[in-house]
Design a protein around this motif. Structure first.
Motif, PDB file in Angstrom:
ATOM      1  N   HIS A  19       0.841  -1.203   0.000  1.00 39.53           N
ATOM      2  CA  HIS A  19       0.000   0.000   0.000  1.00 39.53           C
ATOM      3  C   HIS A  19       0.870   1.245   0.000  1.00 39.53           C
ATOM      4  CE1 HIS A  19      -2.900   3.067   0.938  1.00 39.53           C
ATOM      5  NE2 HIS A  19      -2.310   3.325   2.095  1.00 39.53           N
ATOM      6  N   ASP A  53     -10.020   1.355   0.595  1.00 39.38           N
ATOM      7  CA  ASP A  53     -10.008   2.680  -0.024  1.00 39.38           C
ATOM      8  C   ASP A  53     -11.096   3.571   0.561  1.00 39.38           C
ATOM      9  OD1 ASP A  53      -7.866   2.603  -1.884  1.00 39.38           O
ATOM     10  OD2 ASP A  53      -9.046   1.313  -3.196  1.00 39.38           O
ATOM     11  N   GLN A  59      -9.809   4.358   4.154  1.00 39.66           N
ATOM     12  CA  GLN A  59      -8.379   4.687   4.173  1.00 39.66           C
ATOM     13  C   GLN A  59      -7.709   4.170   5.446  1.00 39.66           C
ATOM     14  OE1 GLN A  59      -7.597   8.792   3.199  1.00 39.66           O
ATOM     15  NE2 GLN A  59      -8.914   8.751   1.393  1.00 39.66           N
TER      16      GLN A  59
END
Length: 372
Positions: free
Chosen positions: A168, A211, A214
Motif C-alpha cells: 500500500h 479505499d 483509508q
C-alpha cells in the motif's frame, strides 16, 4: 559429522516448529477485492447448491500457497515452498492464466508463502515465512533483486513467521506469526525496515486496505480486528466481534458499496463473519462451516469461500448469503485469487501432510470460469 548432524536436526526442528505454527493459522490468500453490490437483505433460505463442471485443474508442485496476477493479466504467479522434507528453497512459478501452462519459474534459496505484486507488474514480493523475511523478484528476469530478514526471534530462538504481505502506497506491511505479534512496515523499493507496528495481539494473520475508510485492517489469532491508520502507523481501534468466544480470525474481503467486511475463521469459530467496516458491529455470522480464504466479487455480487477441511469452494449470493454453487476440490482448497474482470477465479489446492510434513502428491492450481 556430529556437528553436521546437529545442524541438520536443528534445521529440521526449526522447519517443523515454524511450519506447524503456519499450518495452525492456515496461510492463504487474503488480499481482498473491493467493489460495489446491491444492498444487504435478510438471509434467505439456502437452496441446494448447483454442481459445477467448469473447473480446469493442473497438478503443479509441492507447497503451493498464494498467487498474484500481472496487471496486464498475461501471467499468473504462484508462490511455492516446495517440499518440507529434505528440500531446500522454493520456486515462484509463472503460468499462463488461461491454460495454466508453465511459462517461467524462479528457483529461490528460501521457501515462498505469501505474495503481492507491484502496480506496474515489475516486481513480485514473497514472504519467506520460515526465515522471517520478504524477497522482491524482478518479473523481467525472475531473479531475486532484494530481500530483508527481520531480527525478531521467539523464545525457542526461531524467526517470527512472516505470513501475509500487503502493498500500500509504496510500503509493504508484513504480519508476524508470533505472540506477541508485530507488523513490519518496509519500503517497497529498497526493502528497508521503516517501522514496526507493535501491540498487535497474538499471531497476525490477514491484512486488508480499504479505499473507502483509508485504513488497514489486521486480523489476529486472538479473535481481534485491528484498525490501523497508515499515515501514522498506529492502531486506532480494536474490535472483538465474537466477544469472549474462541476465535482465530484469518482472511478478509470488503464490499465497499455496502460497507461490509467479511472475515473468516477456519478452526475455532468455523464461520464467516459479516461486519460493519466503520464500526466493527457484527451484522451476520454465516452458518457455512470452516472458512479459510474469502473473496468478494462486485461484478457478480458473489462471495467465494474456500473450505480447507471440507474440501469445498462455495459461491454465495452476496445479498442474501444463499449458496449459489459448490465446487468439490479435495483434499484442501486453500488460497483464492479473482481476475480483474471478475469472471475467473483461481484456487490453490493443497495435499494433506503426512506426519513428517511430506505429501503423497503435488498441490494443484485450479482455474474456474465463472460464466459457465
Amino acid at each position: 559429522m556430529v556437528h553436521i548432524t546437529q545442524v541438520r536436526i536443528s534445521k529440521m526442528k526449526k522447519t517443523t516448529s515454524a511450519l506447524a505454527l503456519l499450518i495452525a493459522v492456515a496461510l492463504s490468500g487474503c488480499a481482498a477485492t473491493s467493489g460495489s453490490s446491491t444492498p444487504v437483505a435478510p438471509q434467505a433460505t439456502p437452496t441446494a447448491p448447483a454442481v459445477a463442471t467448469d473447473v480446469q485443474k493442473r497438478d503443479l508442485a509441492d507447497g503451493l500457497y498464494e498467487m498474484a496476477l500481472s496487471p496486464s493479466g498475461d501471467a499468473l504467479y504462484v508462490a511455492s515452498a516446495e517440499g518440507f522434507k529434505d528440500v531446500q528453497g522454493g520456486v515462484v512459478y509463472k503460468l499462463d492464466p488461461k491454460t495454466l501452462k508453465t511459462i517461467g519459474a524462479s528457483h529461490t534459496d528460501l521457501k515462498n508463502f505469501g505474495m503481492a505484486i507491484s502496480p506496474d507488474g515489475k516486481t513480485v514480493y514473497v514472504t519467506n515465512s520460515l526465515d522471517g523475511g520478504v524477497s522482491a523478484l524482478n518479473t523481467a528476469d525472475g531473479k531475486v533483486k532484494n530481500r530483508v530478514l527481520f531480527p525478531e526471534r521467539n523464545p525457542e530462538g526461531f524467526p517470527y513467521g512472516a505470513r501475509q504481505v500487503l502493498l500500500h502506497n509504496g510500503l509493504l506491511y508484513i504480519g508476524a506469526v508470533a505472540d506477541p505479534a508485530v507488523i513490519w512496515v518496509v519500503d517497497a523499493d529498497t526493502l528497508k525496515l521503516k517501522t514496526r507496528i507493535k501491540n498487535t495481539g497474538k499471531w497476525m494473520t490477514g491484512l486488508h486496505y480499504s479505499d473507502s475508510t483509508q485504513r488497514i485492517y489486521a486480523a489476529n489469532g486472538g479473535g481481534e480486528i485491528l484498525v490501523i491508520n497508515p499515515r501514522t502507523q498506529r492502531v486506532e481501534k480494536r474490535w472483538k466481534p465474537l466477544g469472549d468466544k474462541p476465535a482465530l480470525l484469518l482472511n478478509m474481503a470488503e464490499d465497499t458499496q455496502t460497507g461490509r467486511l467479511f472475515v473468516t475463521d477456519n478452526s475455532k469459530a468455523k464461520t464467516t463473519l459479516v461486519l460493519d467496516i466503520h464500526t466493527g458491529k457484527l451484522i451476520k455470522q454465516l452458518d457455512v462451516g470452516d472458512s479459510l480464504s474469502v473473496k468478494f466479487n462486485p461484478k457478480r455480487n458473489e462471495l467465494y469461500i474456500s473450505q480447507r477441511e471440507s474440501g469445498k469452494l462455495l459461491s454465495l449470493n452476496a445479498t442474501d448469503y444463499s449458496v449459489k454453487k459448490s465446487w468439490d476440490l479435495p483434499p484442501n482448497p486453500n488460497s483464492l485469487l479473482l481476475s480483474a474482470d471478475g469472471q475467473t477465479l483461481y484456487v490453490t489446492v493443497k495435499q494433506k501432510f503426512n506426519k513428517d510434513h511430506s505429501t503423497d502428491a503435488p498441490d494443484s492450481v485450479v482455474r474456474i470460469d465463472l460464466n459457465k
